[in-house]
Each structure stands twice: as C-alpha cells, then as structure tokens.
Design a protein around this motif. Sequence first.
Motif, PDB file in Angstrom:
ATOM      1  N   UNK A 110     -24.054  38.997 -23.517  1.00 11.93           N
ATOM      2  CA  UNK A 110     -24.938  37.873 -24.017  1.00 11.93           C
ATOM      3  C   UNK A 110     -24.396  36.719 -24.363  1.00 11.93           C
ATOM      4  N   UNK A 111     -22.905  36.810 -24.134  1.00  8.06           N
ATOM      5  CA  UNK A 111     -21.865  35.964 -24.750  1.00  8.06           C
ATOM      6  C   UNK A 111     -22.552  34.312 -24.139  1.00  8.06           C
ATOM      7  N   UNK A 112     -22.835  33.495 -25.321  1.00 11.49           N
ATOM      8  CA  UNK A 112     -23.227  32.193 -24.495  1.00 11.49           C
ATOM      9  C   UNK A 112     -22.209  31.414 -23.702  1.00 11.49           C
ATOM     10  N   UNK A 113     -22.571  31.080 -22.540  1.00 13.01           N
ATOM     11  CA  UNK A 113     -21.717  30.374 -21.816  1.00 13.01           C
ATOM     12  C   UNK A 113     -20.721  29.363 -22.122  1.00 13.01           C
ATOM     13  N   UNK A 114     -21.179  28.499 -23.188  1.00 11.98           N
ATOM     14  CA  UNK A 114     -20.071  27.560 -23.866  1.00 11.98           C
ATOM     15  C   UNK A 114     -19.130  28.202 -24.629  1.00 11.98           C
ATOM     16  N   UNK A 115     -19.562  29.410 -25.316  1.00 15.34           N
ATOM     17  CA  UNK A 115     -18.464  30.144 -25.707  1.00 15.34           C
ATOM     18  C   UNK A 115     -17.541  30.897 -24.880  1.00 15.34           C
ATOM     19  N   UNK A 116     -17.932  31.158 -23.748  1.00 16.02           N
ATOM     20  CA  UNK A 116     -17.337  31.858 -22.722  1.00 16.02           C
ATOM     21  C   UNK A 116     -16.316  30.810 -22.031  1.00 16.02           C
ATOM     22  N   UNK A 117     -16.637  29.574 -22.024  1.00 15.07           N
ATOM     23  CA  UNK A 117     -15.938  28.300 -21.926  1.00 15.07           C
ATOM     24  C   UNK A 117     -14.564  28.127 -22.540  1.00 15.07           C
ATOM     25  N   UNK A 118     -14.818  28.432 -24.032  1.00 16.09           N
ATOM     26  CA  UNK A 118     -13.593  28.288 -24.970  1.00 16.09           C
ATOM     27  C   UNK A 118     -12.755  29.451 -24.707  1.00 16.09           C
ATOM     28  N   UNK A 119     -13.333  30.650 -24.460  1.00 14.77           N
ATOM     29  CA  UNK A 119     -12.445  31.932 -23.865  1.00 14.77           C
ATOM     30  C   UNK A 119     -11.463  31.382 -22.965  1.00 14.77           C
ATOM     31  N   UNK A 120     -12.107  30.921 -21.818  1.00 14.51           N
ATOM     32  CA  UNK A 120     -11.165  30.708 -20.249  1.00 14.51           C
ATOM     33  C   UNK A 120     -10.089  29.311 -20.890  1.00 14.51           C
TER      34      UNK A 120
END
Length: 339
Positions: A110-120
């Motif tokens: 359920x990771x927020x897509x905007x948080x996932x962007x920071x991971x990338x």
Amino acid sequence: MMSHPHATAPPGAPTGKRVALAQPRGFCAGVRRAIGIVERTLDLYGAPVYVRKEIVHNHYIVSELQKRGARFVDSEDEVPEGAVCVFSAHGVSPAVRARADRRHLQVVDATCPLVAKVHQEALRFARDGRIILLVGHAGHEEVEGVLGEAPERTIVVETAEDVSRLDLADDTPAAYLTQTTLSFDETTRVVEALHRRFTDIVGPHDDDICYASRNRQNAIKELAGHNDLVLVVGSRNSSNSLRMVEVARGHGCAAHLVPDVTHLDERWLEGVSRIGISSGASAPEILVGELVDRLAALGYGDVEVQQGALEDVVFAMPGRLADPVTGRVPRTLLADEVR
C-alpha cells in the motif's frame, strides 16, 4: 467562502463567533488508496490480515480497521509465516521486503505512489555514485524506508543548520531528496542551504513534497491570516498534521493539534471569535464534523468553507485486488464514507 451545513448555534448562543473550514483538508489520494487496500484485502482473504505498522497515521482509522479484522504489527517478523501482510502507505526498505519474502508472506503493498517515486530516485542517485542527502525527520517510517535503499550512501538532514555540520567536502557529488510530508517553506530553506554548500548537487525532477501536503499548508496560511485560532485535526504521529500546526504558528496565529474532539481545550477559546479548522491528510472527515459540532454547542455556529485548490487525484489500487469477474476494484467503505 461558501456556507456549510454542518452545525448551527443553539438558541441564545452568542453572535459574532464563526468557524472557517479549510479547503482542501483531510484524506489525500494515497491515504484513501491505502485504506481501501486493507478493506479490499480483508474482503478477498478474510480476517485476520496483518498490517506492518499503522496503515496511515490516524488512530481512528486504525481502530476501525482493527474492528474489521486487521491486525497491526511493528515488524514483518511478527506475521505468521505464509500469512497476508499489507505494507503501510509510508513504504518499506528492501531489507523488510527480503525478510517478508523469506517468511513467504503474501505481501500487498500500500505504499503511496509518491513515496515510491522517492525510493526510485534514491536508487537512481545511488547508481550515479552520489551521496544522498535525505531531508526529513530521522526515525519516521517514510525516511527509514527510503534510507534503506542505499544506507551506505545516504545521510538524513533535518534542518538548514545541519547542512553546515555535514562532514563532507564541498565538491562531493551529492543529491538531495525529501520526505513527502514536510513543511514546504522549511524544506526550501534546507535545500537552499544545500545548494549554497555543495558545488555538485542535483535534486529530483519534480519536488518530492506531495501535492496534498502543499495544498493543505497553503490553505492553513490562508486560515492563519484571517482567524484568531487554528485547529488541525490529526494524530500526534502524523507528520503532515504537525507541519500544518507549525505553518499556522509560523504565520503568527495560535494553533493546536486536535487528535479528536475530546482533546479540545476550551481554555484555547478565551477571547477567540474566529476559528479556522483543517485536518491532516490521514484524518477522516467524521472527526472534523465532531469538532465542528462541539464548537457549535459552544457558540461557534456560523460555519463557512474557504475556497481552495481542487483535488481530483486518484491512485489506482494493485491489480491483484481486482474483482476476478469484472477486473475492476470495487469501491470500499471506510475509504469513501469518511470523505
């Protein structure tokens, strides 16, 4: 401002007292998606469904999901081997994913897509050989997750003052990233300090602070300029809610965090005729309504909604949660009913 049908003053109540509701406020797209993921996972797999950490930082939401069969744990190691485990909206590190895999957990992310962007972005900067300066609050779940992408190359920076204390050469190839729920104004000061300090520094293509945090902070600035007191509905561990309180105070207005109506201190209202109310991105509207009703009983029955940014962002749910017949993800209850 628009009138709001929420509450009216009781007969004989003092006049001249009013409440202004911020717009936008409450749930962001990432929070609504995360709550819906837990609900849909419960529908598909049945209780119990294990959730690593709080799905979002709000005590009411956690309590409601617990009633429906969600079990919240601090670590994936507490989840029975092979069980269903939902990762929270704040994201997790690769090490957490690896441990979940070793335990054969059925992971729903359920990771927020905007948080996932920071991971990338962290992975990209690490591959480029840069030192990553992660602007955020040490120990916050989101920061811990991003830090885990390249722990040997990442340093957490909390304030502009921290920048001068970094034990790095000024020509160190560096990159900066930020936690998504920070104060935009404070983060700008930190980023400016980083650019002054380092001669070879790059940042993300787009600002990491999420649209919802920025919109709510802008709305709070508007409230702070026209009210005697600002109240922010949100849990004490909600970073974006705490930042909203700080923003209001930074703009010269008294402000308090109100986890729910039982935390309203009537002493705050002494000499106050105009109250601005908003809520953090993980706070349900039902808690705002209860606060508005309580204030109406205290004489603040004139309720208006300020004009603000229109939010129409929607994040898709994971495909594995789709209905096997229609291929669609059904609407969920809690994520929708408390808008």
